[in-house]
Write an enzyme that holds these catalytic residues in place. Structure first.
Site, PDB file in Angstrom:
ATOM      1  N   GLU A 194      -7.083   5.040   7.447  1.00  0.00           N
ATOM      2  CA  GLU A 194      -6.846   6.411   7.216  1.00  0.00           C
ATOM      3  C   GLU A 194      -8.060   6.975   6.460  1.00  0.00           C
ATOM      4  O   GLU A 194      -8.359   8.107   6.746  1.00  0.00           O
ATOM      5  CB  GLU A 194      -5.362   6.472   6.420  1.00  0.00           C
ATOM      6  CG  GLU A 194      -4.407   6.470   7.126  1.00  0.00           C
ATOM      7  CD  GLU A 194      -3.010   5.535   6.667  1.00  0.00           C
ATOM      8  OE1 GLU A 194      -3.113   6.012   5.268  1.00  0.00           O
ATOM      9  OE2 GLU A 194      -2.066   5.368   7.267  1.00  0.00           O
TER      10      GLU A 194
ATOM     11  N   HIS B   4      -9.424   1.335   4.759  1.00  0.00           N
ATOM     12  CA  HIS B   4      -8.422   1.538   5.301  1.00  0.00           C
ATOM     13  C   HIS B   4      -8.634   2.502   6.547  1.00  0.00           C
ATOM     14  O   HIS B   4      -9.433   3.354   6.412  1.00  0.00           O
ATOM     15  CB  HIS B   4      -7.146   2.027   4.518  1.00  0.00           C
ATOM     16  CG  HIS B   4      -5.776   1.957   5.041  1.00  0.00           C
ATOM     17  ND1 HIS B   4      -5.608   2.998   5.662  1.00  0.00           N
ATOM     18  CD2 HIS B   4      -4.723   1.108   4.862  1.00  0.00           C
ATOM     19  CE1 HIS B   4      -4.287   2.642   6.216  1.00  0.00           C
ATOM     20  NE2 HIS B   4      -3.708   1.685   5.614  1.00  0.00           N
TER      21      HIS B   4
ATOM     22  N   GLU C 281      -5.819  -4.654  10.697  1.00  0.00           N
ATOM     23  CA  GLU C 281      -4.771  -3.902  10.724  1.00  0.00           C
ATOM     24  C   GLU C 281      -5.057  -3.020  12.114  1.00  0.00           C
ATOM     25  O   GLU C 281      -5.793  -2.162  12.016  1.00  0.00           O
ATOM     26  CB  GLU C 281      -4.641  -3.005   9.456  1.00  0.00           C
ATOM     27  CG  GLU C 281      -4.605  -3.770   8.426  1.00  0.00           C
ATOM     28  CD  GLU C 281      -3.717  -2.463   7.296  1.00  0.00           C
ATOM     29  OE1 GLU C 281      -2.642  -2.772   6.981  1.00  0.00           O
ATOM     30  OE2 GLU C 281      -4.302  -1.226   7.077  1.00  0.00           O
TER      31      GLU C 281
ATOM     32  N   LYS D 211       0.243   4.079  -0.380  1.00  0.00           N
ATOM     33  CA  LYS D 211      -0.574   5.121   0.060  1.00  0.00           C
ATOM     34  C   LYS D 211      -0.200   6.715  -0.829  1.00  0.00           C
ATOM     35  O   LYS D 211      -0.069   6.432  -2.075  1.00  0.00           O
ATOM     36  CB  LYS D 211      -0.056   5.704   1.529  1.00  0.00           C
ATOM     37  CG  LYS D 211      -0.198   4.507   2.716  1.00  0.00           C
ATOM     38  CD  LYS D 211      -0.082   4.868   3.981  1.00  0.00           C
ATOM     39  CE  LYS D 211      -0.011   3.455   4.876  1.00  0.00           C
ATOM     40  NZ  LYS D 211      -0.029   3.732   6.237  1.00  0.00           N
TER      41      LYS D 211
ATOM     42  N   ASN E 268       0.949  -1.177   0.026  1.00  0.00           N
ATOM     43  CA  ASN E 268      -0.167  -0.064   0.185  1.00  0.00           C
ATOM     44  C   ASN E 268       1.035   1.254   0.141  1.00  0.00           C
ATOM     45  O   ASN E 268       1.473   1.696   1.020  1.00  0.00           O
ATOM     46  CB  ASN E 268      -0.866   0.136   1.154  1.00  0.00           C
ATOM     47  CG  ASN E 268      -1.637   1.290   1.307  1.00  0.00           C
ATOM     48  OD1 ASN E 268      -1.824   2.028   0.376  1.00  0.00           O
ATOM     49  ND2 ASN E 268      -2.196   1.667   2.530  1.00  0.00           N
TER      50      ASN E 268
ATOM     51  N   SER F  91       3.036  -2.363  10.459  1.00  0.00           N
ATOM     52  CA  SER F  91       4.435  -2.229  10.457  1.00  0.00           C
ATOM     53  C   SER F  91       5.062  -3.762  10.337  1.00  0.00           C
ATOM     54  O   SER F  91       6.192  -4.028  10.858  1.00  0.00           O
ATOM     55  CB  SER F  91       4.774  -1.872  12.019  1.00  0.00           C
ATOM     56  OG  SER F  91       4.398  -0.524  12.290  1.00  0.00           O
TER      57      SER F  91
ATOM     58  N   GLY G 182       2.223   2.292  10.641  1.00  0.00           N
ATOM     59  CA  GLY G 182       3.259   3.439  10.540  1.00  0.00           C
ATOM     60  C   GLY G 182       3.683   3.739  11.978  1.00  0.00           C
ATOM     61  O   GLY G 182       4.310   4.809  11.948  1.00  0.00           O
TER      62      GLY G 182
HETATM   63  C1  PEP Z   1      -0.887   0.304   5.917  1.00  0.00           C
HETATM   64  O1  PEP Z   1      -0.932   1.559   5.683  1.00  0.00           O
HETATM   65  O2  PEP Z   1      -1.736  -0.452   5.478  1.00  0.00           O
HETATM   66  C2  PEP Z   1       0.054  -0.332   6.794  1.00  0.00           C
HETATM   67  C3  PEP Z   1      -0.059  -1.384   7.465  1.00  0.00           C
HETATM   68  O3  PEP Z   1       1.111   0.584   7.075  1.00  0.00           O
HETATM   69  P1  PEP Z   1       2.437   0.071   7.764  1.00  0.00           P
HETATM   70  O4  PEP Z   1       2.948  -1.117   7.135  1.00  0.00           O
HETATM   71  O5  PEP Z   1       3.721   1.398   7.351  1.00  0.00           O
HETATM   72  O6  PEP Z   1       2.327   0.049   9.207  1.00  0.00           O
END
Ligand code: PEP
Length: 269
Positions: free
Chosen positions: A106, A104, A175, A22, A20, A219, A181
């Site tokens: 976000e 997601h 998630e 972003k 992803n 992460s 992040g």
């Molecule tokens: C994400 O944005 O779906 C995500 C898991 O980000 P990160 O791997 O940076 O935590």
């Protein structure tokens, strides 16, 4: 390229790793990243890259024939029409997208996307032959309050309600928001526990829940991927930050390939 898919599919579920991006990168860095990723493959797991909308043509041209799929990070719940700024699932299909991320955290947070809206987007994606990757997950406060399961089940339940038995056609990404992040990862045991809850919930809606891919996101990196993928109900990862670094993303894809080939020793039956 999926070269060992048949062995893994017989045993169960082919691991899937989805990047992803972003709202990151430039047109030039995106193409460079994909050229390097292409050279690092083929992988024995399914790999996909979800890029910003304007880069879809470049991504499609870069990945065509590589065995690596591509997709987008959101779609509209509507058919094409007067919806300024939105992108229809049918348009994504025109660009060869296999996947689209919906729900997601976000988008749930910054765009106030509700459980119902996310479910409508998933239905729209399926209607146009795309596989929605439906994200669910709890905040730190919700985890601390002991409501993780209730929150995640509520989010999943809206999608099950909208899709019925067709829910088996989606991919789910668990998630935990506090892990996205932040460099904090759920422990493999925490992640596995939630994945088991989700699979049980899905099993009540579809006899095919055992074939569904449930990804972990938060992460994921080259160092922690293998242990996560060794968990019985974790079938891959949705990867944010590490998907922007070819070496890290390739290492995660290789860890998923090892899981596909059964070298983690887990049984997926
Ligand atoms: C994400 O944005 O779906 C995500 C898991 O980000 P990160 O791997 O940076 O935590």
């Amino acid at each position: 390229m999926v070269t060992h898919a048949s062995a893994q599919m017989t045993a169960g579920r082919l691991p899937l790793v989805v990047g992803n991006w972003k709202m990151n990168g430039t047109r030039v860095t995106s193409v460079e990243l994909l050229a390097a990723l292409r050279s690092a493959g083929p992988f024995d797991a399914e790999v996909s890259v979800c890029c910003p909308f304007p880069y879809l043509v470049d991504v499609a041209l870069s990945l065509q024939g590589s065995g690596i799929a591509w997709g987008a990070q959101d779609c509209s719940q509507h058919e094409p029409g007067a919806y300024t700024g939105e992108v229809a699932a049918s348009m994504l299909a025109e660009f060869g997208c296999r996947h689209v991320i919906v729900g997601h955290s976000e988008r749930r947070t910054h765009h106030a996307e509700s459980d119902t809206l996310v479910a409508d987007k998933a239905r729209q994606a399926l209607a146009h032959g795309l596989t929605p990757i439906v994200c669910v997950g709890e905040t730190r406060a919700e985890r601390d309050a002991g409501s993780t399961e209730a929150v995640v089940k509520r989010q999943m339940s809206a999608v099950i309600h909208a899709l019925g038995h067709c829910v088996s056609q989606i991919v789910v990404a668990y998630e935990p928001i506090w892990a996205i992040g932040t460099g904090l990862t759920a422990t493999p045991q925490q992640a596995q526990a939630l994945h088991a809850v989700l699979r049980a919930q899905l099993a009540a809606a579809s006899t095919r829940a055992g074939e569904m891919r449930l990804l972990y996101g938060g992460s994921v990196n080259a160092a922690n991927a293998a242990e996560l993928f060794a968990q019985v109900d974790i079938d891959g990862a949705l990867v944010g930050g590490a998907s922007l670094k070819e070496a890290d993303f390739s290492a995660i894809c290789r860890a998923a390939s090892h899981a596909a080939l059964g070298s983690t020793g887990k049984s997926r039956t």
